[in-house]
Design a protein around this motif. Structure first.
Motif, short mmCIF file in Angstrom:
data_model
loop_
_atom_site.label_atom_id
_atom_site.label_comp_id
_atom_site.label_asym_id
_atom_site.label_seq_id
_atom_site.Cartn_x
_atom_site.Cartn_y
_atom_site.Cartn_z
N THR A 71 0.85 -1.19 0.00
CA THR A 71 0.00 0.00 0.00
C THR A 71 0.89 1.24 0.00
O THR A 71 2.08 1.17 0.32
CB THR A 71 -0.88 0.04 1.27
OG1 THR A 71 -0.04 0.08 2.43
CG2 THR A 71 -1.78 -1.19 1.35
N GLY A 72 0.31 2.39 -0.32
CA GLY A 72 1.03 3.64 -0.13
C GLY A 72 1.36 3.78 1.35
O GLY A 72 0.51 3.53 2.21
N GLY A 73 2.59 4.14 1.67
CA GLY A 73 3.05 4.15 3.06
C GLY A 73 2.20 5.00 3.99
O GLY A 73 2.09 4.69 5.18
N GLN A 74 1.59 6.06 3.46
CA GLN A 74 0.77 6.91 4.31
C GLN A 74 -0.55 6.23 4.68
O GLN A 74 -1.27 6.71 5.55
CB GLN A 74 0.47 8.25 3.61
CG GLN A 74 1.71 9.07 3.27
CD GLN A 74 2.55 9.41 4.49
OE1 GLN A 74 2.04 9.92 5.47
NE2 GLN A 74 3.84 9.07 4.44
N SER A 76 -0.77 2.67 5.05
CA SER A 76 -0.52 1.29 5.47
C SER A 76 -1.20 0.94 6.79
O SER A 76 -1.79 -0.14 6.93
CB SER A 76 0.99 1.04 5.59
OG SER A 76 1.62 1.20 4.34
N ILE A 77 -1.12 1.84 7.76
CA ILE A 77 -1.72 1.54 9.07
C ILE A 77 -3.25 1.44 8.94
O ILE A 77 -3.86 0.52 9.51
CB ILE A 77 -1.30 2.61 10.12
CG1 ILE A 77 0.22 2.58 10.34
CG2 ILE A 77 -2.05 2.40 11.43
CD1 ILE A 77 0.76 1.28 10.94
N ALA A 78 -3.84 2.33 8.16
CA ALA A 78 -5.30 2.26 7.95
C ALA A 78 -5.68 0.96 7.26
O ALA A 78 -6.67 0.31 7.62
CB ALA A 78 -5.76 3.47 7.12
N ALA A 79 -4.90 0.56 6.26
CA ALA A 79 -5.21 -0.68 5.53
C ALA A 79 -5.10 -1.89 6.45
O ALA A 79 -5.96 -2.78 6.44
CB ALA A 79 -4.25 -0.83 4.34
N LEU A 80 -4.05 -1.92 7.27
CA LEU A 80 -3.85 -3.07 8.17
C LEU A 80 -4.89 -3.06 9.29
O LEU A 80 -5.30 -4.12 9.77
CB LEU A 80 -2.43 -3.04 8.75
CG LEU A 80 -1.35 -3.41 7.72
CD1 LEU A 80 0.04 -3.02 8.22
CD2 LEU A 80 -1.41 -4.91 7.39
N THR A 81 -5.33 -1.88 9.70
CA THR A 81 -6.40 -1.79 10.70
C THR A 81 -7.67 -2.38 10.13
O THR A 81 -8.38 -3.16 10.79
CB THR A 81 -6.61 -0.32 11.12
OG1 THR A 81 -5.38 0.19 11.63
CG2 THR A 81 -7.70 -0.19 12.17
N GLU A 82 -7.94 -2.06 8.87
CA GLU A 82 -9.12 -2.60 8.20
C GLU A 82 -8.98 -4.11 8.01
O GLU A 82 -9.97 -4.86 8.02
CB GLU A 82 -9.30 -1.90 6.86
CG GLU A 82 -10.75 -1.73 6.47
CD GLU A 82 -10.90 -0.80 5.27
OE1 GLU A 82 -11.39 -1.27 4.22
OE2 GLU A 82 -10.49 0.38 5.37
N ASP A 95 7.06 -6.11 4.30
CA ASP A 95 6.76 -4.68 4.10
C ASP A 95 7.67 -4.11 3.03
O ASP A 95 8.86 -3.90 3.27
CB ASP A 95 6.94 -3.94 5.44
CG ASP A 95 6.70 -2.45 5.29
OD1 ASP A 95 5.94 -2.06 4.38
OD2 ASP A 95 7.28 -1.67 6.09
N ILE A 96 7.11 -3.87 1.86
CA ILE A 96 7.91 -3.34 0.74
C ILE A 96 7.54 -1.88 0.45
O ILE A 96 7.95 -1.33 -0.57
CB ILE A 96 7.74 -4.21 -0.53
CG1 ILE A 96 6.29 -4.16 -1.05
CG2 ILE A 96 8.12 -5.65 -0.25
CD1 ILE A 96 6.11 -4.90 -2.37
N ALA A 97 6.78 -1.27 1.36
CA ALA A 97 6.30 0.11 1.15
C ALA A 97 7.29 1.12 1.70
O ALA A 97 8.19 0.79 2.46
CB ALA A 97 4.94 0.28 1.84
N ASN A 98 7.13 2.36 1.31
CA ASN A 98 7.90 3.48 1.85
C ASN A 98 6.95 4.58 2.28
O ASN A 98 5.94 4.82 1.60
CB ASN A 98 8.88 4.02 0.80
CG ASN A 98 10.07 3.12 0.63
OD1 ASN A 98 10.83 2.88 1.56
ND2 ASN A 98 10.24 2.57 -0.57
N PRO A 99 7.26 5.26 3.38
CA PRO A 99 6.35 6.29 3.90
C PRO A 99 6.48 7.60 3.15
O PRO A 99 6.70 8.65 3.75
CB PRO A 99 6.77 6.41 5.36
CG PRO A 99 8.23 6.10 5.35
CD PRO A 99 8.42 5.06 4.27
N LEU A 100 6.35 7.55 1.83
CA LEU A 100 6.51 8.76 1.01
C LEU A 100 5.40 9.75 1.33
O LEU A 100 4.22 9.40 1.37
CB LEU A 100 6.47 8.39 -0.48
CG LEU A 100 7.60 7.46 -0.96
CD1 LEU A 100 7.41 7.14 -2.44
CD2 LEU A 100 8.97 8.10 -0.71
#
Lengths: 220, 220
Positions: A71-74, A76-82, A95-100
């Motif tokens: 997911t887009g790093g910004q 990721s937490i929302a997606a994993l919460t869902e 985790d292959i994402a970056n917090p861009l």
């Protein structure tokens, strides 16, 4: 193995297609499958990859034995919460994402940065996950086909769980990464180092005019 | 050429010794020359490098045609302020420092980071300087002797002034860097990318147990 790839962008689709080509069962997770299928870009891709299924984050996370955060790093937490912690406990998350952070335009900055990282944030927020940060330092085509860049080059691995890292090493090997190209940096805290490579990566992209490059640590 | 190297630590001394061995006249700048000579580490080094002189920041900056910033990144602005803008105007400053912030222990973080860099901060604070950021991504022994690391590897260059970059390229070449190993990233803003490589460098040092390594951009 059953993989759930969270994220429907070019990174998620590229990794999903590669996993499927290796014989894994793959489900892509998204917030709203109907909306995702309504995007021509995704629908076209889905047509040529009928073996990859699409589901909501929770259903995908439930089905996957191993999860990939693309997911887009910004978000990721929302997606994993869902996705629901009950579907995450005990599972490996790659985790292959970056917090861009594009809030100030291009090139993006990072958030979190320096005294925290997305990898650590995910591990801290979902302690039941076994987070392994890897592959986030290169173009997604190179992730799944390292021979695209001639010569030796490295992929970094960060995480707390030795067994999870072993699984990731084997997956990387199946993608085409020789064992000596996998550089284990240590615990998940070391994800700060690889995420903070992105600002240099972005400027190399601008200076070189392409993204078919990767870092090699000469002397490692 | 007359070089002023600001900073008396191992980085400054290593670069000063190399410059002197190449026939340049070198003065090292420090806050308090008496106090510096009172440090056995410096005094011992001075004894085997009698050709390198020591002076206060202002005198060193006045004498140097080209300046090298090898101060600790947190003290660079103070050192350059003491050097006096009148001695800086129009001169090339080769910034090889990193804004390492040890306030939270080891490994250090960076300050500034992400939306600014030490290179930009120096250029902005002393607009009369022609700042070129380079060499900050490796151990100081490798800076002045790249053959220490076998194989191809890169040194990055960031800065606004083409003539200043040309001078730096020639200096790097005299240190042993082949032309194809010098990767010009663009303006001084790109110093964000190279300074943010330090967190990865620090974790590679821990993982590898040595510092005789350097980054090569495979595919560049």
């Amino acid at each position: 193995m059953r993989y759930a790839v969270l994220g429907t962008g070019i990174v998620g689709r590229t990794v999903a297609a590669r996993l499927e080509s290796l014989g894994h069962r793959v489900v892509i997770g998204t917030r709203d499958p109907g909306a995702t299928l309504g995007r021509p870009e995704y629908a076209d891709w889905q047509e040529v990859h009928p073996g990859v299924s699409l589901a909501g984050f929770a259903e995908a996370a439930r089905d996957g034995e191993v999860l990939v955060n693309a997911t887009g790093g910004q978000f990721s937490i929302a997606a994993l919460t869902e996705a629901d912690a009950a579907h995450l406990d005990g599972k490996v998350l790659i985790d292959i994402a970056n917090p861009l952070d594009f809030s100030a335009g291009f090139p993006p900055g990072l958030d979190p940065v320096d005294d925290d990282s997305l990898g650590e944030l995910i591990q801290r927020t979902f302690p039941g996950l076994r987070v392994v940060k890897t592959l986030n330092t290169m173009n997604c085509q190179i992730m799944v086909d390292p021979a695209r860049v001639a010569g030796e080059h490295h992929v970094f691995v960060s995480g707390e769980d030795a067994e999870a890292k072993k699984l990731v090493r084997e997956l990387l090997h199946s993608f085409g990464w020789p064992q000596e190209s996998v550089l284990d940096l240590g615990g998940i805290e070391t994800a700060r180092g690889t995420e903070m490579l992105l600002p240099l990566w972005l400027r190399l992209m601008s200076a070189l005019g392409h993204t078919d490059f990767n870092v090699h640590i000469q002397g490692a």
